[in-house]
Design a protein around this motif. Structure first.
Motif, short mmCIF file in Angstrom:
data_model
loop_
_atom_site.label_atom_id
_atom_site.label_comp_id
_atom_site.label_asym_id
_atom_site.label_seq_id
_atom_site.Cartn_x
_atom_site.Cartn_y
_atom_site.Cartn_z
N ALA A 1 -7.83 5.90 -13.65
CA ALA A 1 -6.69 5.00 -13.66
C ALA A 1 -6.36 4.47 -12.27
N LEU A 2 -6.90 5.12 -11.23
CA LEU A 2 -6.55 4.77 -9.86
C LEU A 2 -7.69 4.19 -9.05
N ARG A 3 -8.90 4.65 -9.28
CA ARG A 3 -9.97 4.37 -8.32
C ARG A 3 -10.33 2.89 -8.22
N ASN A 4 -10.04 2.10 -9.24
CA ASN A 4 -10.35 0.68 -9.17
C ASN A 4 -9.30 -0.13 -8.41
N ARG A 5 -8.28 0.55 -7.91
CA ARG A 5 -7.31 -0.09 -7.03
C ARG A 5 -7.05 0.79 -5.81
N ALA A 6 -8.05 1.62 -5.46
CA ALA A 6 -7.88 2.59 -4.38
C ALA A 6 -8.96 2.45 -3.33
N ILE A 7 -8.54 2.70 -2.09
CA ILE A 7 -9.44 2.82 -0.94
C ILE A 7 -9.47 4.29 -0.57
N ILE A 8 -10.65 4.88 -0.47
CA ILE A 8 -10.78 6.30 -0.15
C ILE A 8 -11.56 6.44 1.15
N THR A 9 -10.98 7.16 2.10
CA THR A 9 -11.66 7.37 3.38
C THR A 9 -12.16 8.80 3.49
N ALA A 10 -13.31 8.96 4.14
CA ALA A 10 -13.93 10.27 4.31
C ALA A 10 -14.52 10.37 5.70
N ILE B 1 -18.03 9.28 12.94
CA ILE B 1 -18.74 8.66 11.82
C ILE B 1 -18.08 9.07 10.51
N GLY B 2 -17.62 8.07 9.79
CA GLY B 2 -16.99 8.30 8.49
C GLY B 2 -17.40 7.19 7.55
N TYR B 3 -16.70 7.10 6.43
CA TYR B 3 -17.01 6.01 5.50
C TYR B 3 -15.82 5.73 4.61
N VAL B 4 -15.85 4.54 4.03
CA VAL B 4 -14.82 4.07 3.12
C VAL B 4 -15.48 3.74 1.79
N VAL B 5 -14.82 4.13 0.71
CA VAL B 5 -15.25 3.73 -0.63
C VAL B 5 -14.12 2.92 -1.25
N ALA B 6 -14.45 1.77 -1.78
CA ALA B 6 -13.45 0.90 -2.41
C ALA B 6 -14.14 -0.01 -3.41
N PRO B 7 -13.41 -0.49 -4.42
CA PRO B 7 -14.01 -1.46 -5.34
C PRO B 7 -14.40 -2.73 -4.60
N LEU C 1 -3.63 1.78 -3.40
CA LEU C 1 -3.56 3.15 -2.92
C LEU C 1 -4.59 3.34 -1.82
N LEU C 2 -4.14 3.90 -0.67
CA LEU C 2 -5.06 4.30 0.39
C LEU C 2 -5.05 5.81 0.44
N SER C 3 -6.14 6.43 0.03
CA SER C 3 -6.23 7.89 -0.05
C SER C 3 -7.12 8.42 1.07
N ASP C 4 -6.49 9.09 2.03
CA ASP C 4 -7.19 9.67 3.18
C ASP C 4 -7.63 11.07 2.79
N GLU C 5 -8.95 11.24 2.58
CA GLU C 5 -9.48 12.51 2.08
C GLU C 5 -10.47 13.13 3.07
N VAL C 6 -10.18 13.03 4.36
CA VAL C 6 -11.15 13.48 5.36
C VAL C 6 -11.39 14.99 5.33
N ILE D 1 0.84 -1.20 0.00
CA ILE D 1 0.00 0.00 0.00
C ILE D 1 0.88 1.25 0.00
N ILE D 2 0.43 2.27 -0.71
CA ILE D 2 0.95 3.63 -0.54
C ILE D 2 -0.18 4.45 0.08
N VAL D 3 0.12 5.14 1.18
CA VAL D 3 -0.86 5.97 1.85
C VAL D 3 -0.61 7.43 1.49
N ILE D 4 -1.64 8.11 0.99
CA ILE D 4 -1.56 9.55 0.77
C ILE D 4 -2.67 10.22 1.57
N THR D 5 -2.44 11.49 1.92
CA THR D 5 -3.46 12.28 2.60
C THR D 5 -3.65 13.55 1.81
N ASN D 6 -4.84 13.76 1.29
CA ASN D 6 -5.08 14.89 0.40
C ASN D 6 -6.51 15.41 0.57
#
Length: 301
Positions: A214-223, A236-242, A191-196, A157-162
Motif C-alpha cells: 500500500a505504500l511502496r509505490n509512493r515511497a522513497i527508501i534509502t539504504a 556509498i548508499g542507494y535509493v529505491v523508488a518507483p 513517504l521518505l523512509s530512511d532505512e540505513v 513528504i513525511i520522513v520516517i527513520t526505521n
C-alpha cells in the motif's frame, strides 16, 4: 546572505572532533569501531589493478544495480527494476538530499519526527520547503494523532527513520498501519523512509516499507552499504523508488555528483556474492557479548 541562517556546524562534527581530542568513545556518529572484512579489502586491492577507474553510468555500476535488486528480493520479497527504480548514491545522505531537492518546492511542507537525523531540516529549507517538526512520544513512539493533524494539502513528504536514528526504536505493525491509514486520507503525500540501519536489528526485526504494497509505490527508501558493511567512509548508499519519482530524483543526482566512486561500487558488487546480510546482526550481538564480558584492568597508584 545565508540560505541557512539558523544552521550552525553539525553536532556530529563538533562531537567527533572532541572525541578525537580527548581520546573518548565517539557516540555522535553512526560508525562502528571494528575492522573491515578482509574479503572486502582484498577485493579492493585487486580492483585497483583493473579497469574500474572511470565514471560509471549515472544511476550506478550496472552489476551493482542488479545485485541491489537481488538483495531487495532476498530480504523483502520485492521485485524492483534495476534500470528505473534504483539509484546508487554518495551515501544515503546524498540520496535523501537529492530526493527532497527533486520533489519539494517553495511552500511545500515536510513532516519530520523529532528527535531526528540532523540533515533532514536543512535539506527542506534549501529546497524552499517548510519543515514541520512533530515530537515523538516519551517512549520514542510516533504520536500518530499529532502527525495526522500536521497533514494538509501543502504536505509533500513525511520522513520516517526505521530503525530510528538516534534512538534505535523500531516501528511496530500498528505504527505502520496507522501510517498507511493517514496516507490513504492524504493521497498526494510521498513517504521518505530512511532505512540505513535495516540490517542492524536484534530481537525485533524492522518492518521495511519494501514489504508494504500500500505504500511502496509512493515511497522513497534509502539504504546504506556504509552502515551495513561498516565502511562509512566510502559514502556509498542507494535509493529505491518507483520510476515516476526516481525520474525526478535522478535529475538532481546527475548535477550534484553525476556518479559515485567507481571502485567502491565495483567492490561492493563483488562482495555481495560472498557475504550474507543475515550475518550482520549476529556479528553485532557477538561483539556486544564480548564487550559485556570485558573487565578492564585497574591499576592503583
Amino acid at each position: 546572505m545565508s540560505k541557512l541562517p539558523n544552521i550552525t556546524t553539525s553536532i556530529f562534527t563538533v562531537m567527533s572532533k572532541m572525541a578525537a581530542e580527548y581520546n573518548a568513545i565517539n557516540l555522535s556518529q553512526g560508525f562502528p569501531n571494528f575492522p573491515v572484512d578482509q574479503k572486502l579489502t582484498d577485493i579492493v586491492a585487486q580492483l585497483t589493478k583493473e579497469d574500474v577507474h572511470q565514471y560509471t553510468p549515472m544511476a550506478g555500476f550496472p552489476p551493482l544495480l542488479n545485485k541491489i535488486a537481488k538483495l531487495v528480493k532476498h530480504s523483502y520479497q520485492r521485485t524492483i527494476q534495476p534500470e528505473t527504480e534504483i539509484l546508487v548514491t554518495a551515501g544515503a545522505t546524498q540520496g535523501i538530499f537529492s530526493s527532497i531537492q527533486a520533489l519539494v518546492g517553495s511552500g511545500d511542507e515536510v513532516i519530520i519526527l523529532d528527535p531526528s537525523y540532523d540533515s533532514y531540516e536543512p535539506n527542506v529549507l534549501l529546497s524552499g520547503g517548510i519543515p514541520i517538526r512533530i515530537p515523538l512520544n516519551d517512549d520514542y513512539t510516533p504520536n500518530w494523532d499529532l502527525i495526522e493533524k500536521g497533514c494538509n494539502d501543502n504536505t509533500k513528504i513525511i520522513v520516517i527513520t526505521n530503525p530510528h536514528n538516534p534512538t534505535g526504536k523500531i516501528l511496530s505493525l500498528n505504527d505502520i498501519e496507522r501510517l498507511e491509514s493517514i496516507l490513504v486520507k492524504f493521497p498526494n503525500i510521498i513517504l521518505l523512509s530512511d532505512e540505513v540501519y535495516e540490517y542492524i536489528t536484534f530481537e525485533q526485526k524492522h518492518i521495511s516499507i519494501h514489504t508494504r504494497s500500500a505504500l511502496r509505490n509512493r515511497a522513497i527508501i534509502t539504504a546504506s552499504f556504509g552502515k551495513s558493511f561498516h565502511v562509512t567512509g566510502w559514502k556509498i548508499g542507494y535509493v529505491v523508488a518507483p520510476e515516476y519519482l526516481m525520474y525526478e530524483i535522478k535529475k538532481v543526482h546527475q548535477f550534484l555528483v553525476f556518479s559515485v566512486n567507481s571502485i567502491s561500487q565495483a567492490a561492493i558488487s563483488e562482495y555481495l556474492d560472498s557475504v550474507s546480510v543475515e550475518e550482520i546482526s549476529p556479528f553485532y550481538q557477538e561483539k556486544e557479548i564480548i564487550s559485556k564480558n570485558y573487565s578492564p584492568t585497574v591499576v592503583s597508584n
